[in-house]
Design a protein around this motif. Structure first.
Motif: not given
Length: 120
Positions: A17-20, A49-63
């Protein structure tokens, strides 16, 4: 005078959450025309790093990958030199457009006239 904002993200997937929040504020500022510089430190460094952001998941958050794209299109993303070194990352390991820089560059940015700084 142009408006400028420097944001330092100190959390990654360890505190989603803090990261997002850091990425959301940076992307929102960039989209509204604010000159943005987003610094990734600690675990946030991995998200350059390429691909890492795509692995990040947080409900109700933009990708996260979309937020990064918005920031890179209108501003700059920097990974802390020491944080990159501790993780074995070099410029070649990072997304196109992301740089590695150290504390002197950060201090120069946050002490410039008309700059606001936030730390997440």
């Amino acid at each position: 005078m142009a408006r400028s904002l420097v944001i330092k993200a100190t959390a990654g997937t360890d505190e989603p959450e803090r990261c997002n929040q850091a990425f959301t504020v940076a992307a929102s500022a960039a989209a509204s025309g604010v000159e943005i510089s987003l610094w990734l430190t600690g675990e946030a460094a991995w998200l350059a790093v390429p691909g890492r952001a795509e692995e990040f998941e947080l409900p109700e958050a933009a990708p996260l990958a979309d937020l990064i794209g918005t920031v890179l299109a209108a501003g700059r993303i920097t990974v802390c030199t020491q944080c990159a070194a501790r993780r074995g990352l070099t410029g070649e390991d990072l997304l196109d457009g992301v740089r590695i820089a150290g504390a002197p560059a950060f201090v120069e940015e946050v002490t410039a006239e008309g700059v606001q700084a936030l730390v997440y």
